[in-house]
Design a protein around this motif. Structure first.
Motif, PDB file in Angstrom:
ATOM      1  N   SER A  76       0.689  -1.405   0.337  1.00  0.00           N
ATOM      2  CA  SER A  76       0.156  -0.909  -0.270  1.00  0.00           C
ATOM      3  C   SER A  76       0.940   1.081  -0.052  1.00  0.00           C
ATOM      4  O   SER A  76       2.113   0.967   0.330  1.00  0.00           O
ATOM      5  CB  SER A  76      -0.701  -0.303   1.304  1.00  0.00           C
ATOM      6  N   LYS A  77       0.758   2.235  -0.847  1.00  0.00           N
ATOM      7  CA  LYS A  77       1.241   3.673  -0.453  1.00  0.00           C
ATOM      8  C   LYS A  77       0.938   4.358   0.369  1.00  0.00           C
ATOM      9  O   LYS A  77      -0.216   4.093   1.067  1.00  0.00           O
ATOM     10  CB  LYS A  77       0.500   4.506  -1.669  1.00  0.00           C
ATOM     11  N   ILE A  78       1.612   5.080   1.016  1.00  0.00           N
ATOM     12  CA  ILE A  78       1.315   5.961   2.176  1.00  0.00           C
ATOM     13  C   ILE A  78       0.051   6.891   1.939  1.00  0.00           C
ATOM     14  O   ILE A  78       0.053   7.610   1.237  1.00  0.00           O
ATOM     15  CB  ILE A  78       2.353   6.555   2.846  1.00  0.00           C
ATOM     16  N   ASN A  79      -1.112   6.620   2.874  1.00  0.00           N
ATOM     17  CA  ASN A  79      -1.937   7.108   2.420  1.00  0.00           C
ATOM     18  C   ASN A  79      -2.356   8.156   3.382  1.00  0.00           C
ATOM     19  O   ASN A  79      -2.376   8.314   4.725  1.00  0.00           O
ATOM     20  CB  ASN A  79      -3.190   6.138   3.320  1.00  0.00           C
ATOM     21  N   PRO A  80      -2.615   9.511   3.187  1.00  0.00           N
ATOM     22  CA  PRO A  80      -2.564  10.659   4.144  1.00  0.00           C
ATOM     23  C   PRO A  80      -4.028  10.446   4.736  1.00  0.00           C
ATOM     24  O   PRO A  80      -3.218  10.980   6.339  1.00  0.00           O
ATOM     25  CB  PRO A  80      -2.705  11.888   2.980  1.00  0.00           C
ATOM     26  N   LEU A  81      -4.959   9.964   4.578  1.00  0.00           N
ATOM     27  CA  LEU A  81      -6.062   9.850   5.932  1.00  0.00           C
ATOM     28  C   LEU A  81      -6.080   9.217   7.057  1.00  0.00           C
ATOM     29  O   LEU A  81      -6.039   9.632   8.105  1.00  0.00           O
ATOM     30  CB  LEU A  81      -7.676   9.534   5.294  1.00  0.00           C
ATOM     31  N   LEU A  82      -4.611   8.571   6.732  1.00  0.00           N
ATOM     32  CA  LEU A  82      -4.748   7.275   7.731  1.00  0.00           C
ATOM     33  C   LEU A  82      -3.322   8.053   8.416  1.00  0.00           C
ATOM     34  O   LEU A  82      -3.557   7.598   9.814  1.00  0.00           O
ATOM     35  CB  LEU A  82      -3.977   6.181   7.826  1.00  0.00           C
ATOM     36  N   ILE A  83      -2.533   8.778   7.917  1.00  0.00           N
ATOM     37  CA  ILE A  83      -1.737   9.390   8.963  1.00  0.00           C
ATOM     38  C   ILE A  83      -2.069  10.585   9.588  1.00  0.00           C
ATOM     39  O   ILE A  83      -2.486  10.846  10.646  1.00  0.00           O
ATOM     40  CB  ILE A  83      -0.272  10.759   7.361  1.00  0.00           C
ATOM     41  N   LEU A 223      11.830  12.575  -4.425  1.00  0.00           N
ATOM     42  CA  LEU A 223      12.221  11.449  -5.080  1.00  0.00           C
ATOM     43  C   LEU A 223      11.318  10.143  -4.090  1.00  0.00           C
ATOM     44  O   LEU A 223      10.748   8.863  -4.615  1.00  0.00           O
ATOM     45  CB  LEU A 223      13.789  11.215  -4.181  1.00  0.00           C
ATOM     46  N   TYR A 224      10.456  10.499  -3.406  1.00  0.00           N
ATOM     47  CA  TYR A 224       9.574   9.595  -2.624  1.00  0.00           C
ATOM     48  C   TYR A 224       8.525   9.852  -3.610  1.00  0.00           C
ATOM     49  O   TYR A 224       7.571   9.251  -2.201  1.00  0.00           O
ATOM     50  CB  TYR A 224       9.493   9.573  -1.392  1.00  0.00           C
ATOM     51  N   ALA A 225       8.085  10.654  -4.376  1.00  0.00           N
ATOM     52  CA  ALA A 225       6.288  11.021  -3.968  1.00  0.00           C
ATOM     53  C   ALA A 225       5.724   9.695  -4.713  1.00  0.00           C
ATOM     54  O   ALA A 225       4.269   9.770  -4.448  1.00  0.00           O
ATOM     55  CB  ALA A 225       6.338  11.912  -5.678  1.00  0.00           C
ATOM     56  N   ASP A 226       6.716   8.795  -5.265  1.00  0.00           N
ATOM     57  CA  ASP A 226       5.127   7.707  -5.553  1.00  0.00           C
ATOM     58  C   ASP A 226       4.698   6.675  -5.043  1.00  0.00           C
ATOM     59  O   ASP A 226       4.197   6.026  -4.860  1.00  0.00           O
ATOM     60  CB  ASP A 226       6.194   7.018  -6.823  1.00  0.00           C
ATOM     61  N   TYR A 227       5.913   7.328  -3.593  1.00  0.00           N
ATOM     62  CA  TYR A 227       5.201   6.450  -2.122  1.00  0.00           C
ATOM     63  C   TYR A 227       3.866   6.869  -1.791  1.00  0.00           C
ATOM     64  O   TYR A 227       3.627   5.557  -0.691  1.00  0.00           O
ATOM     65  CB  TYR A 227       6.596   6.792  -1.078  1.00  0.00           C
ATOM     66  N   PHE A 228       3.491   7.381  -2.370  1.00  0.00           N
ATOM     67  CA  PHE A 228       2.269   8.473  -1.947  1.00  0.00           C
ATOM     68  C   PHE A 228       1.512   8.489  -2.139  1.00  0.00           C
ATOM     69  O   PHE A 228       1.395   8.031  -3.656  1.00  0.00           O
ATOM     70  CB  PHE A 228       2.420   9.517  -1.463  1.00  0.00           C
ATOM     71  N   GLU A 229       0.086   8.257  -1.566  1.00  0.00           N
ATOM     72  CA  GLU A 229      -1.280   7.843  -2.627  1.00  0.00           C
ATOM     73  C   GLU A 229      -1.735   8.794  -3.617  1.00  0.00           C
ATOM     74  O   GLU A 229      -1.659   9.077  -4.740  1.00  0.00           O
ATOM     75  CB  GLU A 229      -2.211   7.406  -1.430  1.00  0.00           C
ATOM     76  N   TYR A 230      -1.398  10.082  -3.449  1.00  0.00           N
ATOM     77  CA  TYR A 230      -1.644  11.328  -4.257  1.00  0.00           C
ATOM     78  C   TYR A 230      -0.795  12.348  -3.075  1.00  0.00           C
ATOM     79  O   TYR A 230      -0.989  12.550  -1.587  1.00  0.00           O
ATOM     80  CB  TYR A 230      -2.615  11.500  -4.042  1.00  0.00           C
ATOM     81  N   SER A 231      -0.309  13.565  -3.686  1.00  0.00           N
ATOM     82  CA  SER A 231      -0.110  15.314  -3.148  1.00  0.00           C
ATOM     83  C   SER A 231      -0.783  15.123  -1.976  1.00  0.00           C
ATOM     84  O   SER A 231      -2.635  15.533  -1.846  1.00  0.00           O
ATOM     85  CB  SER A 231       0.502  15.620  -3.861  1.00  0.00           C
ATOM     86  N   TYR A 232      -0.859  15.581  -1.097  1.00  0.00           N
ATOM     87  CA  TYR A 232      -2.017  16.470  -0.166  1.00  0.00           C
ATOM     88  C   TYR A 232      -0.586  17.466   0.933  1.00  0.00           C
ATOM     89  O   TYR A 232       0.395  17.287   1.519  1.00  0.00           O
ATOM     90  CB  TYR A 232      -2.428  15.769   1.021  1.00  0.00           C
ATOM     91  N   ARG A 233      -1.599  18.554   1.302  1.00  0.00           N
ATOM     92  CA  ARG A 233      -1.703  18.828   2.893  1.00  0.00           C
ATOM     93  C   ARG A 233      -1.567  18.385   4.079  1.00  0.00           C
ATOM     94  O   ARG A 233      -2.769  18.406   4.012  1.00  0.00           O
ATOM     95  CB  ARG A 233      -1.251  20.207   2.786  1.00  0.00           C
ATOM     96  N   PRO A 234      -0.552  17.763   4.744  1.00  0.00           N
ATOM     97  CA  PRO A 234      -0.580  17.436   6.392  1.00  0.00           C
ATOM     98  C   PRO A 234      -1.802  18.861   7.117  1.00  0.00           C
ATOM     99  O   PRO A 234      -2.212  20.143   6.615  1.00  0.00           O
ATOM    100  CB  PRO A 234       0.250  17.160   7.212  1.00  0.00           C
ATOM    101  N   VAL A 235      -2.632  18.253   7.845  1.00  0.00           N
ATOM    102  CA  VAL A 235      -3.400  19.238   8.753  1.00  0.00           C
ATOM    103  C   VAL A 235      -2.493  19.350  10.408  1.00  0.00           C
ATOM    104  O   VAL A 235      -2.418  18.426  10.851  1.00  0.00           O
ATOM    105  CB  VAL A 235      -4.887  18.278   9.672  1.00  0.00           C
ATOM    106  N   VAL A 236      -1.849  20.745  10.166  1.00  0.00           N
ATOM    107  CA  VAL A 236      -1.398  20.669  11.513  1.00  0.00           C
ATOM    108  C   VAL A 236      -2.285  21.878  12.581  1.00  0.00           C
ATOM    109  O   VAL A 236      -1.906  22.924  11.620  1.00  0.00           O
ATOM    110  CB  VAL A 236      -0.011  21.013  10.807  1.00  0.00           C
ATOM    111  N   SER A 237      -1.833  21.922  13.688  1.00  0.00           N
ATOM    112  CA  SER A 237      -2.988  22.618  13.945  1.00  0.00           C
ATOM    113  C   SER A 237      -1.631  23.228  14.651  1.00  0.00           C
ATOM    114  O   SER A 237      -0.807  22.580  15.644  1.00  0.00           O
ATOM    115  CB  SER A 237      -4.662  22.030  15.015  1.00  0.00           C
TER     116      SER A 237
END
Length: 237
Positions: A76-83, A223-237
């Motif tokens: 599985s590619k790294i999923n932003p929602l799960l992160i 170099l790791y762009a293909d490791y992710f399910e899609y490009s995203y900006r994580p939620v940082v509060s």
């Protein structure tokens, strides 16, 4: 494919294959998006395909492998929602357990934290030590939970953190982990001196702020762009 470690005493083939394959995924020896097959895995581990098939089903439930009909099986590619979900749970639970630690924390566990950090410091300046630091880091945080009799809470975090921990390891491979060690030492000081009022800032510095470093990893030019399910900006509060 990857070099498998030896069986541990008492391990059956299913337990062995699950441990080794999951470890290869979590340490990025099996890369996000990489194609795998039961035949290749069975050959690499020198066991039959039956336990491999059972392990694949378990890893699929843990969102670590994907089975696509008529295509095959991939890591599985790294999923932003799960992160983001794992980060939310970790911040919430660690903040509370950290506060408990400032009220009461066993001396033997405090000593264990100090020994752990000493081992972390031995890795500074040495190449290729990211995985060793990552293991010590997880043990450090588990010790805080254990000192508060909250081992099951840490187990829940670990189950949710498979994608979160993979991007953390990537970050540790690209950036120094010396800041994290200093933060660990600060956490020990806070616990030792009952500085509950400093917990919020320490959690933000240690868990939330490092997420900002991840942007370089998931940007399209990385170099790791293909490791992710899609490009995203994580939620940082």
């Amino acid at each position: 494919m990857f070099t498998a470690s030896a069986k541990m005493p008492g391990e059956n083939n299913k337990e062995y294959s699950y441990r080794v394959i999951k470890e290869a995924i979590m340490t990025l020896k099996l890369k996000p998006g990489q194609s795998i097959s039961e035949i290749e895995l069975a050959e690499a581990l020198q066991i039959s395909r039956t336990p491999i098939r059972e392990v694949m089903a378990k890893l699929r439930e843990e969102h670590l492998v994907e089975v696509k009909p008529q295509v095959g099986t991939n890591i599985s590619k790294i999923n932003p929602l799960l992160i983001e979900e794992a980060a939310f749970v970790r911040v919430t639970l660690e903040r509370e357990v950290f506060k408990y630690s400032c009220e009461s924390f066993p001396e033997v566990e405090l000593l264990e934290l100090k020994k752990n950090v000493e081992m972390q410091e031995l890795l500074i300046g040495k190449k290729g030590m990211e995985r060793q630091f990552h293991d010590l880091d997880k043990q450090f945080h588990f010790t805080i939970f254990r000192g508060n009799n909250k081992e099951n809470a840490w187990a829940a975090i670990s189950r949710l953190s498979t994608h979160y921990n993979r991007i953390r390891l990537l970050s540790e491979m690209e950036h120094t982990f010396e800041d994290a060690i200093l933060q660990h030492k600060n956490m020990i000081r806070i616990i030792e001196n009952n500085k509950v009022e400093e917990v919020e800032a320490a959690i933000k510095q240690h868990i939330i702020e490092p997420i900002k470093l991840w942007e370089d990893l998931y940007n399209p030019g990385s170099l790791y762009a293909d490791y992710f399910e899609y490009s995203y900006r994580p939620v940082v509060s």
